[in-house]
Design a protein around this motif. Structure first.
Motif, PDB file in Angstrom:
ATOM      1  N   VAL A  21       3.012   9.846  -4.441  1.00  0.00           N
ATOM      2  CA  VAL A  21       3.418   8.495  -4.020  1.00  0.00           C
ATOM      3  C   VAL A  21       2.900   8.213  -2.613  1.00  0.00           C
ATOM      4  O   VAL A  21       2.320   7.162  -2.334  1.00  0.00           O
ATOM      5  CB  VAL A  21       4.962   8.366  -4.049  1.00  0.00           C
ATOM      6  CG1 VAL A  21       5.409   7.079  -3.357  1.00  0.00           C
ATOM      7  CG2 VAL A  21       5.471   8.394  -5.479  1.00  0.00           C
ATOM      8  N   LEU A  22       3.114   9.198  -1.733  1.00  0.00           N
ATOM      9  CA  LEU A  22       2.721   8.992  -0.336  1.00  0.00           C
ATOM     10  C   LEU A  22       1.204   8.928  -0.166  1.00  0.00           C
ATOM     11  O   LEU A  22       0.687   8.268   0.732  1.00  0.00           O
ATOM     12  CB  LEU A  22       3.286  10.122   0.529  1.00  0.00           C
ATOM     13  CG  LEU A  22       4.806  10.168   0.590  1.00  0.00           C
ATOM     14  CD1 LEU A  22       5.287  11.473   1.209  1.00  0.00           C
ATOM     15  CD2 LEU A  22       5.345   8.985   1.375  1.00  0.00           C
ATOM     16  N   ASP A  43      -0.922   7.729  -2.390  1.00  0.00           N
ATOM     17  CA  ASP A  43      -1.529   6.711  -3.249  1.00  0.00           C
ATOM     18  C   ASP A  43      -2.154   5.610  -2.393  1.00  0.00           C
ATOM     19  O   ASP A  43      -1.478   4.695  -1.931  1.00  0.00           O
ATOM     20  CB  ASP A  43      -0.456   6.135  -4.180  1.00  0.00           C
ATOM     21  CG  ASP A  43      -1.055   5.155  -5.176  1.00  0.00           C
ATOM     22  OD1 ASP A  43      -2.287   4.931  -5.120  1.00  0.00           O
ATOM     23  OD2 ASP A  43      -0.305   4.611  -5.997  1.00  0.00           O
ATOM     24  N   ALA A  91      -2.013   1.780  -3.677  1.00  0.00           N
ATOM     25  CA  ALA A  91      -0.786   0.983  -3.626  1.00  0.00           C
ATOM     26  C   ALA A  91      -0.637   0.291  -2.273  1.00  0.00           C
ATOM     27  O   ALA A  91      -0.974   0.866  -1.236  1.00  0.00           O
ATOM     28  CB  ALA A  91       0.414   1.893  -3.880  1.00  0.00           C
ATOM     29  N   GLN A 133       4.575  -1.809  -2.611  1.00  0.00           N
ATOM     30  CA  GLN A 133       4.581  -0.967  -3.826  1.00  0.00           C
ATOM     31  C   GLN A 133       4.937   0.471  -3.473  1.00  0.00           C
ATOM     32  O   GLN A 133       5.697   1.137  -4.170  1.00  0.00           O
ATOM     33  CB  GLN A 133       3.188  -0.973  -4.463  1.00  0.00           C
ATOM     34  CG  GLN A 133       2.910  -2.152  -5.374  1.00  0.00           C
ATOM     35  CD  GLN A 133       1.495  -2.026  -5.918  1.00  0.00           C
ATOM     36  OE1 GLN A 133       0.535  -1.977  -5.140  1.00  0.00           O
ATOM     37  NE2 GLN A 133       1.363  -1.979  -7.229  1.00  0.00           N
ATOM     38  N   LYS A 134       4.366   0.909  -2.363  1.00  0.00           N
ATOM     39  CA  LYS A 134       4.604   2.288  -1.945  1.00  0.00           C
ATOM     40  C   LYS A 134       6.070   2.490  -1.568  1.00  0.00           C
ATOM     41  O   LYS A 134       6.688   3.502  -1.907  1.00  0.00           O
ATOM     42  CB  LYS A 134       3.689   2.612  -0.759  1.00  0.00           C
ATOM     43  CG  LYS A 134       3.482   4.095  -0.560  1.00  0.00           C
ATOM     44  CD  LYS A 134       2.527   4.357   0.583  1.00  0.00           C
ATOM     45  CE  LYS A 134       1.153   4.713   0.096  1.00  0.00           C
ATOM     46  NZ  LYS A 134       0.277   5.234   1.125  1.00  0.00           N
ATOM     47  N   GLN A 177       9.553   8.546   5.397  1.00  0.00           N
ATOM     48  CA  GLN A 177       8.329   8.027   4.800  1.00  0.00           C
ATOM     49  C   GLN A 177       7.226   7.981   5.855  1.00  0.00           C
ATOM     50  O   GLN A 177       6.075   8.324   5.588  1.00  0.00           O
ATOM     51  CB  GLN A 177       8.568   6.632   4.220  1.00  0.00           C
ATOM     52  CG  GLN A 177       7.414   6.162   3.356  1.00  0.00           C
ATOM     53  CD  GLN A 177       7.737   4.865   2.644  1.00  0.00           C
ATOM     54  OE1 GLN A 177       8.831   4.329   2.778  1.00  0.00           O
ATOM     55  NE2 GLN A 177       6.794   4.357   1.886  1.00  0.00           N
TER      56      GLN A 177
END
Lengths: 283, 204
Positions: free
Chosen positions: B42-43, B45, B48, B52-53, B103
């Motif tokens: 996810v991180l 990507d 994105a 979205q992230k 994050q």
């Protein structure tokens, strides 16, 4: 004798880096996991309920209330160190990070770590770990030659993983308690035991002793580069401090946990971890 | 090595006392492996957008971490005395705060690989999984341990250890000290964690 002129640039740098930059943060303290597989295995961790046991050791308790009776003084020293980092050492460290590619900084870190290997080997021996001392010595010899004076960690590539060891850890390995937490102006966080350990490491650093008769500039350059490397390595943690509700408490917690883990690795004991459902800490 | 020195080495303890190694837990290891990879995915990507992230990160945290347990834990002794209304507001503020800062920190690690190197079962349903993060921008593998607990929904992460430092324990001591220094007033902590709190309030 000033710190910069004393005989142990690497250990000095640890002081300086810890110090000047409000450092000694675990991110910089970088207590790497030992290569011994048994030590590398995660600690099972006892239950808090075991505190009543005779074997309970607060030094291995990750969430034990910190022994910080000098908190008033410590908070003032911490504030001073952070101010110094904000206006002096931080900008220097970030400037170094900005103009130096990561690959170059890795090489610098590698040289700095290599010069610390003899001191690590001595502490390995003092902790009764001849095998670890052998690995560390081999790393130093290989990296200093084939690795281009430590620029490249060839030892790790042939399975000789590095680790850190210091005299505070050695004292802890033989049962010395950490004692009170203290933040020293310029020198950063430590404990009574680890502060004494740093002094011993500083005075017995083999590389510094071996080069004592040589050019004085070597020690100064080594100390400066080590401090710069430590500041760069701890940048993430120092930024994280800005986001803490109480940066002093966060630094204290992280520092003491890091040191407790270093000692746990040396002793081979298990780390006591809290019960997540009890939400209980010392009053 | 000198023959004179060798015998003395045998007087030294031959090695560290070995920790009692408990059984590995394959299911916890599989969970940690999949969870860590998913989070880093996810991180990392790059396709994105920020929104979205953020959404993907939020969803991943819901599915991988035991947020209610961690929220309760980080309050320490104050978890017993906080009012239900304060607890609700603290939970919102803490969730937002934790996602914001972690994050941001974890974003630096996009692209790395995670490999499980072992695990220790502390007791049934309570396992520490040791992993190594490597590749990407790292010049050497970084060991990271995950404490995972069994919950009704399956395994969930409650704490992460990096360089000997457990994040939730650090967070608990940070928060408890903040409330202690405010005379036991939990509102001070809640206000400090809110995303709109001025930076000068957070920096002390």
């Amino acid at each position: 004798m000033t710190l910069c002129s004393s005989s142990s640039p690497r250990r000095q740098a640890l002081w300086l880096s810890a110090a000047l930059l409000a450092l000694c943060a675990p991110a910089a303290g970088v207590a790497q996991t030992l290569d011994d597989p048994a030590v590398r295995a995660p600690s099972a961790g006892g239950q808090r309920a075991t505190q009543a046991n005779a074997d309970y050791d607060q030094d291995l308790d990750a969430s034990a209330a910190p022994a910080d009776p000098w908190e008033g003084f410590n908070r003032q020293a911490f504030k001073f160190n952070r101010g110094l980092d904000r206006y002096v050492t931080g900008p220097i460290g970030r400037g170094y990070m900005k103009i130096t590619p990561k690959a170059v900084r890795h090489r610098v870190a590698s040289v700095v770590n290599n010069l610390g290997e003899p001191g690590t080997a001595i502490n390995d021996l003092a902790q009764g770990r001849p095998r670890a001392a052998g690995v560390t010595t081999s790393r130093f010899l290989i990296n200093s030659t084939v690795g281009g004076l430590g620029l490249f960690d060839v030892g790790a590539k042939v399975g000789l993983e590095g680790h850190e060891a210091d005299f505070g850890q050695t004292l802890g390995r033989y049962g010395a308690k950490s004692g009170r937490y203290v933040v020293l102006p310029l020198l950063g966080p430590t404990t009574v035991r680890d502060g004494a350990g740093r002094l011993v490491d500083t005075m017995t650093d083999p590389v510094a002793l071996a080069t004592a008769g040589g050019a004085k500039s070597f020690g100064m350059i080594r100390g400066g580069v080590t401090a710069l490397d430590a500041r760069a390595n701890s940048d993430g943690f120092l930024r994280a401090l800005d986001e803490a509700a109480d940066p002093y408490a966060m630094m204290r917690s992280a520092y003491l946990q890091n040191r407790a883990d270093m000692v746990r690795q040396a002793r081979g004991g298990v780390q006591v971890l809290p019960d997540f459902d009890a939400a209980r800490i010392e009053p | 090595m000198s023959r004179r020195i060798l015998p003395w080495l045998f007087l030294l303890p031959s090695a560290y006392a070995q920790p009692a190694l408990a059984a590995r837990d394959a299911s916890a290891e599989a969970f940690a492996r999949a969870g860590a990879s998913r989070l880093l995915g996810v991180l990392g990507d790059k396709a994105a957008g920020p929104a979205q992230k953020d959404a993907a990160f939020h969803k991943a945290i819901d599915e991988l971490a035991d947020v209610p347990r961690v929220t309760h834990f980080v309050l320490g002794k104050y978890a017993r005395t906080i009012t239900p209304d304060q607890k609700r507001r603290f939970a919102l503020a803490f969730r937002s705060y934790a996602e914001r800062i972690y994050q941001g920190r974890l974003a630096d690690y996009g692209g790395e690989r995670v490999s499980v190197v072992g695990s220790v079962m502390r007791k049934p349903g309570d396992v520490i999984v040791a992993t190594e993060i490597s590749g990407g921008q790292l010049d050497r593998p970084v060991p990271v341990s995950w404490r995972v607990l069994q919950s009704p929904g399956g395994w969930r992460v409650v704490d992460v250890q990096f360089r000997g430092v457990w994040l939730a324990i650090t967070q608990q001591q940070d928060f408890v000290a903040t409330i202690d220094n405010a005379g036991g007033d939990v509102e001070v902590l809640i206000n400090r964690l809110r995303s709109d709190a001025p930076v000068s309030v957070k920096r002390r």
